[in-house]
Write a protein that holds these residues in place. Structure first.
Motif, PDB file in Angstrom:
ATOM      1  N   ASN A 169      -6.380  -6.046  -0.135  1.00 29.26           N
ATOM      2  CA  ASN A 169      -5.132  -6.390   0.489  1.00 29.26           C
ATOM      3  C   ASN A 169      -4.003  -5.294   0.089  1.00 29.26           C
ATOM      4  O   ASN A 169      -3.805  -4.996  -0.939  1.00 29.26           O
ATOM      5  CB  ASN A 169      -4.712  -7.803   0.512  1.00 29.26           C
ATOM      6  N   LEU A 170      -3.225  -4.812   1.169  1.00 30.60           N
ATOM      7  CA  LEU A 170      -1.944  -3.862   0.942  1.00 30.60           C
ATOM      8  C   LEU A 170      -0.847  -4.890   1.120  1.00 30.60           C
ATOM      9  O   LEU A 170      -0.733  -5.659   2.262  1.00 30.60           O
ATOM     10  CB  LEU A 170      -2.092  -2.647   1.852  1.00 30.60           C
ATOM     11  N   GLY A 171       0.269  -4.737   0.298  1.00 31.89           N
ATOM     12  CA  GLY A 171       1.441  -5.218   0.496  1.00 31.89           C
ATOM     13  C   GLY A 171       2.443  -4.131   0.165  1.00 31.89           C
ATOM     14  O   GLY A 171       2.219  -3.286  -0.787  1.00 31.89           O
ATOM     15  N   VAL A 172       3.676  -4.128   0.651  1.00 31.45           N
ATOM     16  CA  VAL A 172       4.850  -3.057   0.580  1.00 31.45           C
ATOM     17  C   VAL A 172       5.884  -3.847  -0.076  1.00 31.45           C
ATOM     18  O   VAL A 172       6.376  -4.894  -0.031  1.00 31.45           O
ATOM     19  CB  VAL A 172       5.284  -2.538   1.929  1.00 31.45           C
ATOM     20  N   VAL A 173       6.132  -3.536  -1.433  1.00 35.66           N
ATOM     21  CA  VAL A 173       7.319  -4.354  -2.333  1.00 35.66           C
ATOM     22  C   VAL A 173       8.394  -3.269  -1.933  1.00 35.66           C
ATOM     23  O   VAL A 173       8.775  -2.288  -2.207  1.00 35.66           O
ATOM     24  CB  VAL A 173       6.939  -4.035  -3.916  1.00 35.66           C
ATOM     25  N   SER A 174       9.469  -3.989  -1.432  1.00 32.99           N
ATOM     26  CA  SER A 174      10.764  -3.433  -1.292  1.00 32.99           C
ATOM     27  C   SER A 174      11.862  -4.111  -2.126  1.00 32.99           C
ATOM     28  O   SER A 174      12.011  -5.105  -2.313  1.00 32.99           O
ATOM     29  CB  SER A 174      11.230  -3.468   0.315  1.00 32.99           C
ATOM     30  N   LEU A 175      12.483  -2.955  -2.843  1.00 27.83           N
ATOM     31  CA  LEU A 175      13.525  -3.381  -3.694  1.00 27.83           C
ATOM     32  C   LEU A 175      14.837  -2.832  -3.379  1.00 27.83           C
ATOM     33  O   LEU A 175      15.919  -2.757  -4.168  1.00 27.83           O
ATOM     34  CB  LEU A 175      13.341  -2.755  -5.114  1.00 27.83           C
ATOM     35  N   GLY A 176      14.884  -2.355  -2.190  1.00 30.86           N
ATOM     36  CA  GLY A 176      16.280  -1.943  -1.631  1.00 30.86           C
ATOM     37  C   GLY A 176      16.242  -0.613  -0.819  1.00 30.86           C
ATOM     38  O   GLY A 176      15.008  -0.225  -0.617  1.00 30.86           O
ATOM     39  N   THR A 177      17.204   0.087  -0.423  1.00 30.56           N
ATOM     40  CA  THR A 177      16.980   1.123   0.308  1.00 30.56           C
ATOM     41  C   THR A 177      16.372   2.236  -0.441  1.00 30.56           C
ATOM     42  O   THR A 177      16.691   2.530  -1.385  1.00 30.56           O
ATOM     43  CB  THR A 177      18.497   1.702   0.649  1.00 30.56           C
ATOM     44  N   ASP A 178      15.312   2.898   0.312  1.00 29.26           N
ATOM     45  CA  ASP A 178      14.475   4.069  -0.419  1.00 29.26           C
ATOM     46  C   ASP A 178      13.962   3.342  -1.695  1.00 29.26           C
ATOM     47  O   ASP A 178      13.530   4.210  -2.384  1.00 29.26           O
ATOM     48  CB  ASP A 178      15.253   5.300  -0.619  1.00 29.26           C
ATOM     49  N   GLN A 179      13.685   2.357  -1.783  1.00 28.98           N
ATOM     50  CA  GLN A 179      13.127   1.770  -3.010  1.00 28.98           C
ATOM     51  C   GLN A 179      11.999   0.773  -2.612  1.00 28.98           C
ATOM     52  O   GLN A 179      12.125  -0.392  -2.588  1.00 28.98           O
ATOM     53  CB  GLN A 179      14.089   1.205  -3.957  1.00 28.98           C
ATOM     54  N   SER A 180      10.730   1.458  -2.498  1.00 37.53           N
ATOM     55  CA  SER A 180       9.523   0.383  -2.004  1.00 37.53           C
ATOM     56  C   SER A 180       8.097   1.266  -2.439  1.00 37.53           C
ATOM     57  O   SER A 180       8.569   2.437  -2.805  1.00 37.53           O
ATOM     58  CB  SER A 180       9.583   0.305  -0.714  1.00 37.53           C
ATOM     59  N   PHE A 181       7.297   0.549  -2.687  1.00 36.97           N
ATOM     60  CA  PHE A 181       6.063   1.100  -3.149  1.00 36.97           C
ATOM     61  C   PHE A 181       4.893   0.182  -2.506  1.00 36.97           C
ATOM     62  O   PHE A 181       5.116  -0.884  -2.024  1.00 36.97           O
ATOM     63  CB  PHE A 181       5.973   1.260  -4.389  1.00 36.97           C
ATOM     64  N   VAL A 182       4.028   0.822  -2.394  1.00 34.39           N
ATOM     65  CA  VAL A 182       2.641  -0.052  -1.784  1.00 34.39           C
ATOM     66  C   VAL A 182       1.749  -0.551  -2.925  1.00 34.39           C
ATOM     67  O   VAL A 182       1.404   0.329  -3.710  1.00 34.39           O
ATOM     68  CB  VAL A 182       1.790   1.021  -0.864  1.00 34.39           C
ATOM     69  N   ILE A 183       1.458  -1.647  -2.797  1.00 35.21           N
ATOM     70  CA  ILE A 183       0.418  -2.444  -3.872  1.00 35.21           C
ATOM     71  C   ILE A 183      -0.670  -2.959  -3.535  1.00 35.21           C
ATOM     72  O   ILE A 183      -0.745  -3.124  -2.333  1.00 35.21           O
ATOM     73  CB  ILE A 183       1.219  -3.464  -4.647  1.00 35.21           C
ATOM     74  N   ALA A 184      -1.818  -2.537  -3.970  1.00 35.16           N
ATOM     75  CA  ALA A 184      -3.200  -3.005  -3.580  1.00 35.16           C
ATOM     76  C   ALA A 184      -3.995  -4.092  -4.326  1.00 35.16           C
ATOM     77  O   ALA A 184      -3.857  -3.904  -5.533  1.00 35.16           O
ATOM     78  CB  ALA A 184      -4.093  -1.808  -3.387  1.00 35.16           C
ATOM     79  N   ASP A 185      -4.160  -5.180  -3.690  1.00 33.36           N
ATOM     80  CA  ASP A 185      -5.169  -6.137  -4.496  1.00 33.36           C
ATOM     81  C   ASP A 185      -6.344  -6.066  -4.279  1.00 33.36           C
ATOM     82  O   ASP A 185      -7.051  -6.310  -3.291  1.00 33.36           O
ATOM     83  CB  ASP A 185      -4.371  -7.524  -3.686  1.00 33.36           C
TER      84      ASP A 185
END
Length: 359
Positions: free
Chosen positions: A197-213
């Protein structure tokens, strides 16, 4: 939708059209000479990466692709029309291998990237090419060449910044639900996750990354146990690994031994994976009394001789999960700054050539 990360397809490019044998015959021009045109080229087969796809499931329904052949040449110096190319859309992160030679043909990692996998045949020559001073009426033309025919193996490797590792039921799915908008199935039995599974972690503007389970690994995964090889391939593209461990397994197993077992499988599958940056995440802290949690975590870290960052979290209670994500974001920002610094140190002429900083 069921996740499919491997498929075998048959591709066939179009044959080239045949050249034409023809002679100009018009009133008052009884011996006009040859005017047979060339055949058209056959269509080629291309693969193109599409960010709108995340699975190879479509190839369960259609596994054979054939481009049209080129049109034959005609009289009056008319050349045959070339066959149109056939385009096959695949997810970003697809690796293409020739089944017959086991050669990797290409790796599509960017949206819109194209790869030629079967070249169309060339059109044959018409008899206009064979006229000479001693042969004014050549009755010779060449046939079109056949297009390439290939059996291709498609393998999808997830493109994610962070990969979650761990034994089944370590809480990886719960963690990805806690930190992203992804909603993987969660239950209290092993192998709840049967596909990544893929999820996008967003911590604010231009602050995000993709995490894979990544589905839970078991001992023998590097040999294919529990579909381990299919799952381990997704780890190879991640920049950071979060190794999740149940701090107090209900079956009484030792968390330290679980970590070492996963390390052994990583080493057997690809020794370079063991050298990749990997942080330890001790999960399910909520099952221990609050005054015992820190001591239990420190004991595990000490037995492992762990030198990289580690965290104590409760994914189900979302305790300390934000702090983990913030540290991950800082890690990636530091990587980008470091890479930018290395480029800035290069002479201008090197930067213009596009050479790698490492070179």
């Amino acid at each position: 939708m069921k996740f499919v990360d491997e498929a075998i397809i048959h591709v066939q490019a179009g044959n080239g059209g045949n050249g034409c044998i023809s002679f100009r015959r018009e009133k008052f021009i009884p011996f006009g000479g040859p005017d047979g045109g060339d055949g058209g080229s056959g269509g080629s087969v291309w693969l193109v990466a599409d960010e709108g796809l995340n699975t190879l499931i479509d190839f369960r329904h259609q596994r054979s692709f054939k481009a049209p052949r080129g049109q034959n040449g005609m009289g009056s110096d008319m050349y045959g029309k070339g066959g149109e190319d056939t385009t096959i859309r695949v997810p970003i992160g697809t690796v293409i291998t020739n089944v017959d030679t086991d050669e990797v043909i290409g790796d599509l990692t960017e949206h819109g990237q194209r790869l030629l996998v079967a070249q169309g045949g060339k059109g044959g020559l018409g008899n206009i090419h064979f006229k000479s001073s001693v042969n004014r009426a050549p009755r010779k033309a060449t046939p079109g060449t056949p297009g390439d025919v290939r059996e291709l193996k498609l393998e999808l490797k997830l493109l994610a910044d962070v990969g979650l590792l761990g034994f089944p039921n370590a809480g990886k799915s719960t963690f990805i639900r806690a930190v992203s908008a992804a909603t993987p199935r969660v239950a209290d039995y092993p192998f709840t996750t049967l596909h990544p599974n893929l999820g996008v972690v967003s911590l604010g503007t231009d602050q995000s990354f993709v995490i894979a389970d990544i589905p839970g690994l078991i001992e023998g995964a590097a040999d294919g146990a529990g579909l381990g090889i299919q799952f381990l391939r997704h780890v190879s593209r991640t920049r950071l690994l979060l190794h999740m461990v149940d701090i107090a397994p209900i079956d009484g197993s030792d968390p330290v031994e679980q970590v070492r077992a996963i390390e052994q499988e990583l080493s057997r599958f690809d020794p370079e994976l063991l050298e990749r940056t990997r942080w330890l995440v001790l999960n399910k802290a909520d099952v221990l009394p609050e005054d015992e949690r820190q001591a239990a975590a420190e004991a595990i870290v000490e037995q492992l001789g762990w030198t990289q960052p580690w965290f104590l979290v409760s994914a189900i209670a979302r305790d300390n999960t934000l702090a983990v994500c913030q540290q991950v974001q800082r890690f990636f920002e530091a990587q980008r700054e470091d890479a930018a610094g290395r480029v800035d140190m290069l002479p201008d002429d090197v930067r213009l050539r596009g050479d790698s900083p490492a070179e």
